[in-house]
Design an enzyme around this catalytic site. Structure first.
Site, PDB file in Angstrom:
ATOM      1  N   ARG A  31      14.580  23.612  49.179  1.00  0.00           N
ATOM      2  CA  ARG A  31      13.845  24.870  48.521  1.00  0.00           C
ATOM      3  C   ARG A  31      14.056  24.811  46.907  1.00  0.00           C
ATOM      4  O   ARG A  31      13.514  25.284  46.208  1.00  0.00           O
ATOM      5  CB  ARG A  31      14.574  26.276  49.069  1.00  0.00           C
ATOM      6  CG  ARG A  31      13.841  26.333  50.608  1.00  0.00           C
ATOM      7  CD  ARG A  31      14.450  27.755  51.276  1.00  0.00           C
ATOM      8  NE  ARG A  31      15.910  27.456  51.098  1.00  0.00           N
ATOM      9  CZ  ARG A  31      16.840  28.420  51.578  1.00  0.00           C
ATOM     10  NH1 ARG A  31      16.203  29.805  52.075  1.00  0.00           N
ATOM     11  NH2 ARG A  31      18.096  28.324  51.422  1.00  0.00           N
ATOM     12  N   SER A  83      13.801  34.221  50.597  1.00  0.00           N
ATOM     13  CA  SER A  83      14.106  33.337  51.611  1.00  0.00           C
ATOM     14  C   SER A  83      13.321  31.762  50.991  1.00  0.00           C
ATOM     15  O   SER A  83      13.486  30.703  51.318  1.00  0.00           O
ATOM     16  CB  SER A  83      13.371  33.384  52.876  1.00  0.00           C
ATOM     17  OG  SER A  83      11.860  34.018  52.797  1.00  0.00           O
ATOM     18  N   GLU A 140       0.658  38.092  56.626  1.00  0.00           N
ATOM     19  CA  GLU A 140       0.373  36.870  56.476  1.00  0.00           C
ATOM     20  C   GLU A 140      -1.271  36.214  56.561  1.00  0.00           C
ATOM     21  O   GLU A 140      -1.852  35.479  55.598  1.00  0.00           O
ATOM     22  CB  GLU A 140       0.981  35.976  57.663  1.00  0.00           C
ATOM     23  CG  GLU A 140       2.572  35.725  57.554  1.00  0.00           C
ATOM     24  CD  GLU A 140       3.090  37.144  57.899  1.00  0.00           C
ATOM     25  OE1 GLU A 140       4.444  37.126  57.868  1.00  0.00           O
ATOM     26  OE2 GLU A 140       2.753  38.057  58.679  1.00  0.00           O
ATOM     27  N   PHE A 169       5.688  31.826  60.880  1.00  0.00           N
ATOM     28  CA  PHE A 169       4.916  33.284  60.450  1.00  0.00           C
ATOM     29  C   PHE A 169       3.484  32.576  59.916  1.00  0.00           C
ATOM     30  O   PHE A 169       2.456  33.079  60.200  1.00  0.00           O
ATOM     31  CB  PHE A 169       5.335  34.024  60.003  1.00  0.00           C
ATOM     32  CG  PHE A 169       6.784  34.601  60.292  1.00  0.00           C
ATOM     33  CD1 PHE A 169       6.852  35.077  61.908  1.00  0.00           C
ATOM     34  CD2 PHE A 169       7.877  34.812  59.924  1.00  0.00           C
ATOM     35  CE1 PHE A 169       7.827  35.476  62.613  1.00  0.00           C
ATOM     36  CE2 PHE A 169       8.937  35.265  60.541  1.00  0.00           C
ATOM     37  CZ  PHE A 169       8.953  35.360  61.556  1.00  0.00           C
ATOM     38  N   ARG A 199      15.117  24.058  54.494  1.00  0.00           N
ATOM     39  CA  ARG A 199      16.331  24.815  54.008  1.00  0.00           C
ATOM     40  C   ARG A 199      17.374  23.928  54.398  1.00  0.00           C
ATOM     41  O   ARG A 199      18.672  24.298  54.279  1.00  0.00           O
ATOM     42  CB  ARG A 199      16.456  26.188  54.428  1.00  0.00           C
ATOM     43  CG  ARG A 199      16.509  26.549  55.878  1.00  0.00           C
ATOM     44  CD  ARG A 199      16.365  27.899  56.378  1.00  0.00           C
ATOM     45  NE  ARG A 199      17.349  28.730  55.615  1.00  0.00           N
ATOM     46  CZ  ARG A 199      17.009  29.920  55.182  1.00  0.00           C
ATOM     47  NH1 ARG A 199      16.007  30.463  55.403  1.00  0.00           N
ATOM     48  NH2 ARG A 199      18.036  30.808  54.798  1.00  0.00           N
TER      49      ARG A 199
END
Length: 329
Positions: free
Chosen positions: A26, A53, A74, A99, A183
């Site tokens: 990230r 995030s 979303e 998601f 991540r």
């Protein structure tokens, strides 16, 4: 076709790839996106209340009017991105992959892929990165879902170097792209001057006995498995397959023809992902033994490392799968 990352198939200069420092991809994502946005005013970020995030705080500070937070919505997020693309912008949609791909699958299909809009979908924290949050937050189906949608390039980078290179490529071409952004901390496995080429596998290690094909967070584990196999006198070819769609068909056929079989390794479902793409290619062009390592079920709650090990994707687990395959040659 295949291409060696480091000249002649040599490895990076560590005693083992496992000895290198670990990186959160990230960080490479936000740094690269910021560089791209600085050079091209058309680039915008679109998020679903996922600024933290996605590590996009620095991007928001640098480009406050070019980060659109739609909240936890979303479907709207992807639809808005398609509208931005229709207006000449280049939207990078950043959201947890579970998601983004599950809740907005219809919008991804109709508004992005079918409509051929220039939207870059960035699935954050994919696979089992949210391990302790359980199957609702695991994103092991995303690759299979998106592979079934036409007109969608699917990229699964293995380290920060490849993440940055894939994003630069995505920004420079017209059309829908999905990039997984991990991540889970991983070592660097690609050379600093690595250039991403869509649909091309890269030979990380040469070998004639068995082939390991991997991508994403488990590629380094496959490389360590090859080291352990070498200690047993087994020559394992390791192919990095960052592009699941389009797949490097020539590299897969060559592996099937030149080695005794293939073991695929992926941080995703065993149905319909990298392993499925490789198996489909092998069946059609050069039948051989294929072992697909991945996650075959709703995985239990547990750390990401524990879950990968549980499903045979520790370096020793991968090596053992290769040994078992070779027993039947």
């Amino acid at each position: 076709m295949t291409e060696s990352i480091v000249g002649g198939g040599d490895e990076l200069p560590h005693l083992s790839v496992a000895d290198g420092p670990r990186y959160d991809c990230r960080d490479a994502y936000v740094a690269t996106l910021s560089e791209l946005a600085h050079d091209d005013h058309r680039i915008v970020g679109v998020v679903n209340d996922s600024i933290g995030s996605s590590k996009l705080n620095s991007f928001r500070k640098a480009f406050p009017d070019r980060l659109i937070n739609v909240g936890i919505a979303e479907q709207d997020m992807v639809g808005i991105a398609a509208g931005l693309a229709n207006g000449g912008r280049i939207p990078f949609v950043s959201a947890a992959s579970c998601f983004l791909t599950a809740r907005a699958l219809e919008q991804i299909k109709a508004d992005v892929a079918y409509s051929d809009h220039n939207v870059k979908l960035c699935g954050m924290s994919p696979g089992v990165a949210y391990g302790e949050l359980g199957p609702t937050h695991h994103s092991i189906e995303d690759i299979a879902w998106l592979r079934a949608i036409a007109n969608m390039t699917i990229i699964v980078p293995a380290d920060p170097i490849e993440t940055a290179a894939a994003l630069r490529w995505a920004a420079g071409i017209e059309g829908p792209v999905f990039v997984r952004v991990s991540r889970m901390r991983v070592p660097q496995v690609n050379a600093d001057d690595y250039e991403f080429v869509p649909g091309r596998a890269f030979t990380m290690r040469s070998g004639d006995d068995v082939t390991l094909i991997a991508n994403g967070t488990v590629l380094w584990r496959a490389l360590v498995a090859a080291e352990r196999l070498a200690a047993d006198g087994i020559s394992a070819r390791v192919l990095s397959m960052p592009t699941v769609k389009p797949l490097d068909v020539e590299a897969v056929i060559a592996a099937a023809a030149q080695t005794a079989g293939i073991v695929t390794v992926e941080e995703s479902s065993t149905a319909g992902g990298l392993g499925g793409a490789v198996a489909e290619t092998v069946v059609a062009h050069h039948p051989t033994r294929v072992t697909i390592l991945g996650i075959p079920e709703f995985a239990p709650t547990g750390s990401a490392g524990y879950l990968l090990d549980r499903y045979g994707m520790s370096p020793e687990g991968i090596a053992e799968s290769a040994r078992r395959l070779l027993e039947h040659r």
